[in-house]
Design a protein around this motif. Structure first.
Motif, PDB file in Angstrom:
ATOM      1  N   UNK A 205       0.919  -1.127   0.177  1.00 35.36           N
ATOM      2  CA  UNK A 205       0.218   0.031  -0.147  1.00 35.36           C
ATOM      3  C   UNK A 205       0.970   1.309   0.142  1.00 35.36           C
ATOM      4  N   UNK A 206       2.023   1.267   0.029  1.00 35.25           N
ATOM      5  CA  UNK A 206       2.866   2.230   0.051  1.00 35.25           C
ATOM      6  C   UNK A 206       3.129   2.871  -1.403  1.00 35.25           C
ATOM      7  N   UNK A 207       4.401   3.606  -1.528  1.00 32.98           N
ATOM      8  CA  UNK A 207       4.632   4.144  -2.933  1.00 32.98           C
ATOM      9  C   UNK A 207       4.533   3.038  -4.103  1.00 32.98           C
ATOM     10  N   UNK A 208       4.198   3.472  -5.164  1.00 29.78           N
ATOM     11  CA  UNK A 208       4.117   2.554  -6.458  1.00 29.78           C
ATOM     12  C   UNK A 208       5.455   3.072  -7.490  1.00 29.78           C
ATOM     13  N   UNK A 209       6.478   2.225  -7.514  1.00 27.74           N
ATOM     14  CA  UNK A 209       7.542   2.686  -8.397  1.00 27.74           C
ATOM     15  C   UNK A 209       7.534   1.927  -9.605  1.00 27.74           C
ATOM     16  N   UNK A 210       8.073   2.744 -10.555  1.00 25.77           N
ATOM     17  CA  UNK A 210       8.388   2.104 -11.754  1.00 25.77           C
ATOM     18  C   UNK A 210       9.909   2.019 -12.039  1.00 25.77           C
ATOM     19  N   UNK A 211      10.186   0.745 -12.244  1.00 25.69           N
ATOM     20  CA  UNK A 211      11.643   0.416 -12.454  1.00 25.69           C
ATOM     21  C   UNK A 211      11.755   0.016 -14.063  1.00 25.69           C
ATOM     22  N   UNK A 212      12.433   0.707 -14.660  1.00 29.11           N
ATOM     23  CA  UNK A 212      12.542   0.155 -16.139  1.00 29.11           C
ATOM     24  C   UNK A 212      14.009   0.061 -16.571  1.00 29.11           C
ATOM     25  N   UNK A 213      14.227  -1.267 -17.017  1.00 30.28           N
ATOM     26  CA  UNK A 213      15.483  -1.856 -17.156  1.00 30.28           C
ATOM     27  C   UNK A 213      15.657  -2.585 -18.549  1.00 30.28           C
ATOM     28  N   UNK A 214      16.925  -3.161 -18.840  1.00 28.97           N
ATOM     29  CA  UNK A 214      17.062  -3.951 -19.628  1.00 28.97           C
ATOM     30  C   UNK A 214      17.706  -5.287 -19.234  1.00 28.97           C
ATOM     31  N   UNK A 215      17.805  -6.247 -20.333  1.00 29.15           N
ATOM     32  CA  UNK A 215      18.259  -7.583 -19.992  1.00 29.15           C
ATOM     33  C   UNK A 215      19.800  -7.875 -20.170  1.00 29.15           C
ATOM     34  N   UNK A 216      20.635  -8.184 -19.251  1.00 31.74           N
ATOM     35  CA  UNK A 216      21.889  -8.544 -19.565  1.00 31.74           C
ATOM     36  C   UNK A 216      22.212  -9.548 -18.417  1.00 31.74           C
ATOM     37  N   UNK A 217      23.435 -10.210 -18.339  1.00 28.46           N
ATOM     38  CA  UNK A 217      23.964 -10.945 -17.148  1.00 28.46           C
ATOM     39  C   UNK A 217      23.995 -10.084 -16.078  1.00 28.46           C
ATOM     40  N   UNK A 218      24.755  -8.957 -16.239  1.00 28.90           N
ATOM     41  CA  UNK A 218      24.943  -8.155 -15.029  1.00 28.90           C
ATOM     42  C   UNK A 218      23.682  -7.433 -14.647  1.00 28.90           C
ATOM     43  N   UNK A 219      22.900  -6.922 -15.564  1.00 27.51           N
ATOM     44  CA  UNK A 219      21.599  -6.209 -14.996  1.00 27.51           C
ATOM     45  C   UNK A 219      20.697  -7.284 -14.383  1.00 27.51           C
ATOM     46  N   UNK A 220      20.823  -8.378 -15.024  1.00 27.70           N
ATOM     47  CA  UNK A 220      19.797  -9.384 -14.274  1.00 27.70           C
ATOM     48  C   UNK A 220      20.474  -9.509 -12.779  1.00 27.70           C
ATOM     49  N   UNK A 221      21.572  -9.897 -12.592  1.00 23.30           N
ATOM     50  CA  UNK A 221      22.228  -9.861 -11.551  1.00 23.30           C
ATOM     51  C   UNK A 221      21.908  -8.844 -10.479  1.00 23.30           C
ATOM     52  N   UNK A 222      22.053  -7.801 -10.830  1.00 27.28           N
ATOM     53  CA  UNK A 222      21.673  -6.549 -10.062  1.00 27.28           C
ATOM     54  C   UNK A 222      20.182  -6.562  -9.827  1.00 27.28           C
ATOM     55  N   UNK A 223      19.403  -6.828 -10.904  1.00 24.13           N
ATOM     56  CA  UNK A 223      18.075  -6.772 -10.477  1.00 24.13           C
ATOM     57  C   UNK A 223      17.612  -8.041  -9.495  1.00 24.13           C
ATOM     58  N   UNK A 224      18.153  -9.112  -9.669  1.00 20.23           N
ATOM     59  CA  UNK A 224      17.762 -10.271  -8.883  1.00 20.23           C
ATOM     60  C   UNK A 224      17.987  -9.724  -7.278  1.00 20.23           C
ATOM     61  N   UNK A 225      19.111  -9.314  -6.969  1.00 16.12           N
ATOM     62  CA  UNK A 225      19.598  -8.648  -5.747  1.00 16.12           C
ATOM     63  C   UNK A 225      18.599  -7.507  -5.222  1.00 16.12           C
ATOM     64  N   UNK A 226      18.121  -6.634  -5.951  1.00 17.54           N
ATOM     65  CA  UNK A 226      17.350  -5.628  -5.840  1.00 17.54           C
ATOM     66  C   UNK A 226      16.184  -6.218  -5.328  1.00 17.54           C
ATOM     67  N   UNK A 227      15.474  -6.922  -6.127  1.00 17.51           N
ATOM     68  CA  UNK A 227      14.174  -7.518  -5.833  1.00 17.51           C
ATOM     69  C   UNK A 227      14.300  -8.375  -4.587  1.00 17.51           C
ATOM     70  N   UNK A 228      15.127  -9.126  -4.118  1.00 15.76           N
ATOM     71  CA  UNK A 228      15.317  -9.722  -3.125  1.00 15.76           C
ATOM     72  C   UNK A 228      15.414  -9.005  -1.796  1.00 15.76           C
TER      73      UNK A 228
END
Length: 167
Positions: A45-68
């Motif tokens: 119910x808090x803020x709603x954030x848009x996170x736009x990104x792209x796919x690559x090994x590096x970005x996927x690794x960063x995104x996995x950690x951010x989501x976790x």
């Protein structure tokens, strides 16, 4: 036609074809994958954030950690590929965070267009670049730029997490 002219044209034509092939190969190898859209903490119910990104090994690794790291927080995060920004209504989000790549000395044109179209909105941008630089960065854009190397992963995780969670 003289033999020397024919040989010169063949050499120049071959060089042009090889150059074009190398450039296209480089562009293909360095191009980003398209990611699937997803929601994190959809019932938050808090803020709603848009996170736009792209796919690559590096970005996927960063995104996995951010989501976790943000799983279970009271922040609804909508993750979309940057190629879909033209379908995004910026006013639907409390915050916008972009995680993109410099290619050919600039970020993708659709990302720049999205930023220009929504210049009234606070947008945080994190940029990866093989050269570690974004030479054509506009003066009025607040962004971090680092090389997409494993030793920089935590810098991006921390930066994106802070951008998402800060008031």
């Amino acid at each position: 036609m003289k033999k020397i002219v024919k040989i010169s044209l063949i050499v120049l034509g071959s060089a042009a074809i090889i150059f074009a092939g190398v450039m296209l190969s480089y562009r293909y190898i360095k191009s980003m994958d398209v990611i699937a859209s997803e929601e994190v903490n959809k019932s938050a119910t808090g803020s709603h954030v848009l996170l736009a990104t792209q796919g690559s090994n590096f970005k996927n690794s960063v995104m996995d950690q951010v989501k976790q790291d943000l799983k279970g927080e009271n922040i609804h995060i909508s993750i979309v590929d940057t190629t879909k920004l033209d379908k995004v209504k910026a006013s639907d989000y409390d915050k916008i965070v972009l995680f993109t790549t410099v290619q050919s000395d600039d970020i993708p044109k659709n990302v720049t267009k999205f930023m220009d179209d929504n210049d009234d909105k606070s947008i945080h941008i994190a940029v990866t670049a093989d050269s570690n630089r974004w030479d054509d960065k506009p003066k009025d854009v607040d962004a971090i730029s680092e090389a997409s190397k494993s030793e920089n992963k935590q810098t991006f995780v921390d930066n994106l997490t802070k951008a998402i969670t800060s008031p």
